[in-house]
Write an enzyme that holds these catalytic residues in place. Structure first.
Site, PDB file in Angstrom:
ATOM      1  N   ALA A  13      25.426  -2.551  28.485  1.00 30.90           N
ATOM      2  CA  ALA A  13      25.601  -2.078  29.871  1.00 30.90           C
ATOM      3  C   ALA A  13      25.286  -3.193  30.861  1.00 30.90           C
ATOM      4  O   ALA A  13      24.347  -3.975  30.661  1.00 30.90           O
ATOM      5  CB  ALA A  13      24.684  -0.885  30.129  1.00 30.90           C
ATOM      6  N   ILE A  54      28.084  11.433  27.439  1.00 28.86           N
ATOM      7  CA  ILE A  54      28.444  12.533  28.337  1.00 28.86           C
ATOM      8  C   ILE A  54      29.666  13.301  27.832  1.00 28.86           C
ATOM      9  O   ILE A  54      29.956  14.394  28.312  1.00 28.86           O
ATOM     10  CB  ILE A  54      28.695  12.035  29.778  1.00 28.86           C
ATOM     11  CG1 ILE A  54      29.827  11.009  29.812  1.00 28.86           C
ATOM     12  CG2 ILE A  54      27.422  11.468  30.376  1.00 28.86           C
ATOM     13  CD1 ILE A  54      30.223  10.582  31.221  1.00 28.86           C
ATOM     14  N   LYS A  79      34.347 -10.229  40.613  1.00 31.19           N
ATOM     15  CA  LYS A  79      34.540  -8.859  40.139  1.00 31.19           C
ATOM     16  C   LYS A  79      35.380  -8.119  41.169  1.00 31.19           C
ATOM     17  O   LYS A  79      35.424  -8.510  42.349  1.00 31.19           O
ATOM     18  CB  LYS A  79      33.185  -8.151  39.981  1.00 31.19           C
ATOM     19  CG  LYS A  79      33.196  -7.018  38.965  1.00 31.19           C
ATOM     20  CD  LYS A  79      33.139  -7.533  37.544  1.00 31.19           C
ATOM     21  CE  LYS A  79      32.957  -6.387  36.557  1.00 31.19           C
ATOM     22  NZ  LYS A  79      32.893  -6.874  35.169  1.00 31.19           N
TER      23      LYS A  79
END
Length: 379
Positions: A274, A213, A89
Site C-alpha cells: 500500500a 472489502i 502522479k
C-alpha cells in the site's frame, strides 16, 4: 495584490500545498466529464513517472492532497529503485465502475501530451491497461500497456514479487532466515497485488489471516487455500490490526498506520505494498518505539514501477526481475542504517533517496535522448 491574497485564505493555502512541487495541472473537459489533477513533484532524475488513479473523491481538496502525497512518494520510489525518472502522479475524480469512457481517457491523454514528455503515466488503483489503450491514441507518453501494444503486461506481477523479496529480507533481518513458510502474515487487501502475495505465501506453507472489502476476493483465496491444504483465517476489516501474527502486510489503501492502529498491532514488522501507509511521518517513530520494524512502502512496492519504466527501453522481463530482486538488498541496507544510527527506517530510506538526488542533480541527460520504443513514436 498580496493583501488581496492574504484575505482570501483558500487561495494561498492551495499554493502552499503545491509549494514543493514543480508543476500541478488541473484538467477539465465538460463534454466527457473529465476532472483530473496531474502533479509533477521532482524531475531531477528524469521525467516524472507515475500512475493515474481514479477514485470518487468527495472534494477537489481531497483529490489534490492525495495526488500531491502520491507524486512525492514517486520521487522517493524512483530514487530508491535507481531509476532515471522523477516523481509524478495523476488522479481522475470519478467512480471507476460508472464514470469511465474511452472518450474520457482520450481527453485526459491530451493533457498528458501537452506536457511534452515531462510526465509518463499508466495504470493505478481504479484504472486498467485497457483504459490506457484509448489514451495511446492521443499521446506517446503512456506505459504499462498490454503486450499486444508493445508493453510489458500486468505490473502487479513484479509488484507482488517485490513484496515477497521485501518479506524475505525482513525475515532474514529479524529471524536470521529468509524462509517465509514458517511464519504468519496478516494481509490487508486481496486485490491485484495482495492476492498474488497471499498465494505465494500459501504455497510456502505460511499461516494467513486475511481481510478485504469484497466478499468474492475472500472466497477466492479461501478456495485457493483448500487446494493447497492450507487454513486461511478470515477476519473483519477492523480486526486485521489486532491479529497476533509475525508480519502485517497492508496491500490496500494508504494512511492506515496511525496512533490507534499502531497501538493495536501485535506484529514484529509491517511490510506491504500500500502507498503512503503512514498517516504522518512521526508514525514511523511510533512503530520504532513499539519495537515494530517498518519497511518503507515506496521501497517494498517498487516492482511495478520498475517494469513500467523499463518499457521505455523496450520491455525485457529478465531485466525487470533483476532490478526487482534488488529490493531485498536495498531494504536490508535501510534496516542496518536505521539500527546503526538510532533513527527510523523511514528516515534511513529518505536519507538514501536524498543522497541519490543530490549526486545525480547535474548528471542526468534524459531529456536529450529519445528512449521511446519504436512502436510508441507516431509519425
Amino acid at each position: 495584490m498580496m493583501q488581496q491574497l492574504e484575505k482570501q485564505k483558500l487561495t494561498p493555502s492551495i499554493f502552499e500545498k503545491m509549494s514543493e512541487h514543480e508543476q500541478v495541472v488541473f484538467c477539465n473537459d465538460p463534454v466527457t466529464g473529465l476532472q483530473a489533477i496531474i502533479a509533477i513533484h521532482d524531475t531531477t532524475l528524469g521525467p516524472a513517472l507515475g500512475g493515474t488513479r481514479m477514485y470518487p473523491y468527495e472534494t477537489v481538496d481531497d483529490a489534490l492532497e492525495d495526488v500531491l502525497r502520491l507524486s512525492e512518494g514517486m520521487t522517493k520510489k524512483c530514487a530508491a529503485a535507481d531509476l532515471d525518472f522523477g516523481g509524478g502522479k495523476a488522479v481522475i475524480i470519478g467512480d471507476p465502475k460508472t464514470d469511465k469512457s474511452p472518450a474520457l481517457f482520450r481527453a485526459f491523454a491530451q493533457y498528458v501530451d501537452a506536457l511534452n514528455g515531462r510526465f509518463y503515466t499508466g495504470t493505478d488503483m481504479g484504472t486498467t491497461m485497457d483504459d490506457f489503450v484509448h489514451a495511446l491514441k492521443e499521446t506517446n507518453f503512456i506505459n504499462g500497456v498490454p503486450k499486444a501494444y508493445g508493453g510489458s503486461g500486468d505490473s502487479s506481477i513484479p509488484t507482488a514479487k517485490g513484496v515477497v523479496y521485501a518479506l524475505e529480507a525482513t525475515n532474514d533481518y529479524l529471524y536470521g532466515s529468509n524462509t517465509l513458510g514458517d511464519k504468519s502474515y496478516a494481509i490487508q487487501g486481496l486485490g491485484k497485488v495482495g492476492y498474488k502475495v497471499a498465494e505465494h505465501l500459501m504455497e510456502q506453507g505460511a499461516t494467513l489471516y486475511v481481510t478485504d472489502i469484497f466478499d468474492e476476493a475472500i472466497e477466492r483465496i479461501v478456495e485457493k487455500g483448500k487446494m493447497h491444504g492450507t487454513k486461511v483465517h478470515v477476519v473483519r476489516s477492523e480486526e486485521i490490526y489486532e491479529v497476533d501474527a509475525h508480519i502485517f502486510v497492508p496491500c490496500a489503501m494508504g494512511s492506515i498506520l496511525n496512533e490507534t492502529t499502531i497501538a493495536s498491532l501485535k506484529v514484529d514488522a509491517v511490510v506491504g505494498s500500500a502507498n503512503n501507509q503512514l498517516t504522518t511521518p512521526d508514525m514511523a517513530m511510533k512503530l520504532r518505539e513499539k519495537g515494530i520494524l517498518y519497511a518503507p512502502d515506496y521501497i517494498v512496492n517498487a516492482g511495478g514501477l520498475i517494469q513500467v519504466s523499463d518499457e521505455l527501453y523496450e520491455p525485457n522481463a529478465e531485466r525487470v526481475l533483476w532490478k526487482t530482486k534488488a529490493i531485498y538488498d536495498t531494504l536490508l541496507d535501510v534496516y542496518k542504517v536505521a539500527t546503526n544510527n538510532g533513527i527510523t527506517t523511514e528516515e534511513a530510506a529518505n536519507i538514501k533517496c536524498e543522497k541519490t538526488l543530490l549526486e545525480q542533480r547535474h548528471r542526468n541527460n534524459f531529456y536529450s535522448r529519445d528512449r521511446r520504443p519504436k512502436w510508441q513514436v507516431r509519425e
